[in-house]
Design a protein around this motif. Structure first.
Motif, PDB file in Angstrom:
ATOM      1  N   GLU A 127      12.467   6.279  -5.825  1.00 37.87           N
ATOM      2  CA  GLU A 127      11.760   5.198  -6.298  1.00 37.87           C
ATOM      3  C   GLU A 127      12.225   4.028  -6.506  1.00 37.87           C
ATOM      4  O   GLU A 127      11.556   2.937  -6.594  1.00 37.87           O
ATOM      5  N   VAL A 128      13.422   4.010  -7.111  1.00 42.36           N
ATOM      6  CA  VAL A 128      14.457   2.870  -7.671  1.00 42.36           C
ATOM      7  C   VAL A 128      14.503   2.160  -6.167  1.00 42.36           C
ATOM      8  O   VAL A 128      14.378   0.933  -6.199  1.00 42.36           O
ATOM      9  N   MET A 129      14.881   2.704  -5.140  1.00 41.84           N
ATOM     10  CA  MET A 129      15.080   1.970  -3.878  1.00 41.84           C
ATOM     11  C   MET A 129      13.875   1.227  -3.575  1.00 41.84           C
ATOM     12  O   MET A 129      13.733   0.363  -3.059  1.00 41.84           O
ATOM     13  N   ALA A 130      12.878   2.032  -3.698  1.00 43.34           N
ATOM     14  CA  ALA A 130      11.413   1.490  -3.416  1.00 43.34           C
ATOM     15  C   ALA A 130      10.999   0.254  -4.074  1.00 43.34           C
ATOM     16  O   ALA A 130      10.372  -0.799  -3.557  1.00 43.34           O
ATOM     17  N   SER A 131      11.400   0.203  -5.160  1.00 42.82           N
ATOM     18  CA  SER A 131      11.078  -1.027  -6.061  1.00 42.82           C
ATOM     19  C   SER A 131      11.873  -2.043  -5.754  1.00 42.82           C
ATOM     20  O   SER A 131      11.506  -3.398  -6.168  1.00 42.82           O
ATOM     21  N   ARG A 132      12.915  -2.013  -4.925  1.00 46.17           N
ATOM     22  CA  ARG A 132      13.892  -3.063  -4.397  1.00 46.17           C
ATOM     23  C   ARG A 132      13.157  -3.893  -3.257  1.00 46.17           C
ATOM     24  O   ARG A 132      13.551  -5.114  -2.943  1.00 46.17           O
ATOM     25  N   GLY A 133      12.023  -3.432  -2.768  1.00 48.97           N
ATOM     26  CA  GLY A 133      11.501  -4.280  -1.583  1.00 48.97           C
ATOM     27  C   GLY A 133      10.739  -3.315  -0.795  1.00 48.97           C
ATOM     28  O   GLY A 133      11.123  -1.960  -0.595  1.00 48.97           O
ATOM     29  N   VAL A 134       9.571  -3.575  -0.081  1.00 55.10           N
ATOM     30  CA  VAL A 134       8.686  -2.649   0.623  1.00 55.10           C
ATOM     31  C   VAL A 134       9.753  -2.250   1.849  1.00 55.10           C
ATOM     32  O   VAL A 134       9.324  -1.070   2.064  1.00 55.10           O
ATOM     33  N   ASP A 135      10.528  -2.937   2.260  1.00 53.97           N
ATOM     34  CA  ASP A 135      11.406  -2.553   3.472  1.00 53.97           C
ATOM     35  C   ASP A 135      12.694  -1.864   3.212  1.00 53.97           C
ATOM     36  O   ASP A 135      13.359  -1.551   4.184  1.00 53.97           O
TER      37      ASP A 135
END
Length: 450
Positions: free
Chosen positions: A234-242
């Motif tokens: 979820e932290v990776m997801a928060s860095r950008g949609v792709d």
């Protein structure tokens, strides 16, 4: 005081090991740092076998549940945890739950009254250089002792940050949707199971990661930094949609054989892919690659079942991320839980890479029995892998892949598979087989508990 075995750590595993050895007539020194002026960040008391989290030992159903089968086996081996648990039991349906204060007091009283056990409130900072020792200090092992373990095992053999990805039972994956393939067809072609996502599915999944309810870090975890190699999804997801599409959900090199068009006769890359990697030698458990997470368990189940191919997924373990201390046991321990290169030291409990109260207790029982056999000049034979104890021991000491080894609760995915039985009857069959083979193994022991 003279003693035969020094046990370091008075949690569930250490208490079980002490009880087994004492019942076999051997003298034990049980060292526990709580009560000597030291305390872990998680414990509230200095009581032996304190239950830090839940008061539940989970399912007591030994007819169709792996942890219930483990309860059955522990009782047959005169488990102190099961004894004290029965005396402290509170209503919990088919689960076994206890009054934690009554339980801890019962364990401590049994050991204090045993003539072969001496409990000493002291902190041990170094692995002993000689003398039979069992280390059962748990996931919050004090820093000085942890550093001593690192020196004995190697810097890369002890984890302090536990990044756990979910594990799925292989027979719950829909292979009419998912497919086997390694990226760019490297490897033998069946190294990964791939679950494809369209753009719409991916965007909904990404939003679900952002919105999902998370577990807060505990106070003693808060200062532990994230590592890029175990970043919560979820932290990776928060860095950008792709971001995920260039990370663990990267689709390149994976041609979906069920999605072909004239323009892509060999298939085409999905918008995103969730990959699962085999997690045990039996091939019954598959790890969701890169999916360590702080999502709450209910949120994980709900969201991860939106992944195509995992709509009916059954999870052997859900994801997590927290401070922990555990050995890469398949690399550093032998089949009798002894430290390779330092065979006078055994490890037991959560530090070996088992997860859960009863699993830790069961490994403590086995460590105590192994030590008793060694002291008595007897040959220790492990329970069969078709039993709950045997399956757990096999996972810790060799069946798990060392590269991806993570703590695990007991579950039927660790057992040798039964192929010719309908799925609805499989759990009962696992339990029936396990009980029969545990009984046969127990009959071979030179000394069987009363």
């Amino acid at each position: 005081m003279t003693y035969d075995v020094h046990i370091i750590g008075g949690g569930l595993a250490g208490c079980e090991a002490a009880w087994q050895l004492a019942q076999h007539g051997y003298r034990v020194r049980l060292s526990e740092m709580r009560g000597s002026g030291d305390m872990t960040p998680a414990h509230q008391t200095d009581g032996l076998a304190e239950l830090v989290c839940s008061n539940s030992f989970r399912s007591d159903d030994d007819e169709r549940n792996a942890v219930g089968l483990l309860h059955h086996e522990m009782r047959r081996l005169d488990s102190l945890v099961m004894r004290a648990g029965e005396a402290a039991r509170v209503p919990a349906g088919s689960a076994m739950a206890v009054d934690r204060d009554v339980f801890s007091a019962g364990v401590e009283r049994a050991l204090a009254e045993h003539p072969n056990v001496t409990v000493v409130r002291e902190r041990i900072d170094e692995l002993p250089a000689a003398g039979m020792t069992i280390v059962s200090t748990g996931p919050l092992t004090a820093q000085a002792l942890a550093e001593s373990v690192v020196r004995a095992t190697g810097q890369d053999r002890l984890a302090f940050f536990d990044a756990i990805a979910p594990i799925v039972h292989r027979d719950s994956i829909d292979m009419d949707v998912a497919w086997f393939q390694s990226r760019w067809n490297k490897g033998d072609g069946k190294d990964y199971i791939n679950c494809p996502m369209t753009k719409e599915q991916y965007l909904a999944f990404h939003q679900g990661l952002i919105d999902g309810e998370k577990i807060a870090f505990k106070e003693w975890e808060a200062d532990t930094p994230y590592f890029e190699g175990c970043m919560p999804i979820e932290v990776m997801a928060s860095r950008g949609v792709d971001t995920l599409r260039f990370g663990p959900m990267k689709p390149v090199g994976l041609d979906n054989p069920r999605d072909t068009t004239p323009e892509f006769p060999q298939g085409r890359w999905p918008h995103a892919v969730v990959q699962l990697r085999q997690d045990n030698k039996l091939g019954t458990l598959w790890n969701m690659v890169g999916f360590q997470t702080k999502l709450k368990h209910g949120a994980q189940v709900e969201l991860f079942r939106t992944i195509p191919g995992l709509e009916n997924a059954e999870f052997a373990r859900l994801g997590g991320l927290h401070r922990n201390t555990f050995l890469n046991s398949p690399l550093v321990l032998d089949r009798q839980l002894r430290l390779k290169g330092g065979e006078h030291v055994r490890f037991a409990g959560q530090i070996t890479g088992c997860e859960g109260y009863v699993e830790s207790s069961a490994v403590g029982i086995m460590a105590g029995l192994m030590a008793a056999a060694e002291l008595g000049g007897e040959t220790w034979t492990a329970p069969p892998p078709s039993t709950a104890m045997g399956a757990l021991l096999s996972h810790i000491t060799g069946d798990a892949e060392a590269e991806t080894f993570q703590p695990m609760n007991v579950n039927f995915g660790l057992f040798p598979p039964l192929h010719d039985i309908k799925k609805k009857a499989r759990k009962e069959a696992y339990a029936e087989r396990g009980k029969a083979e545990f009984g046969a193994w127990l009959a071979t022991l030179d000394r069987v508990p009363a």
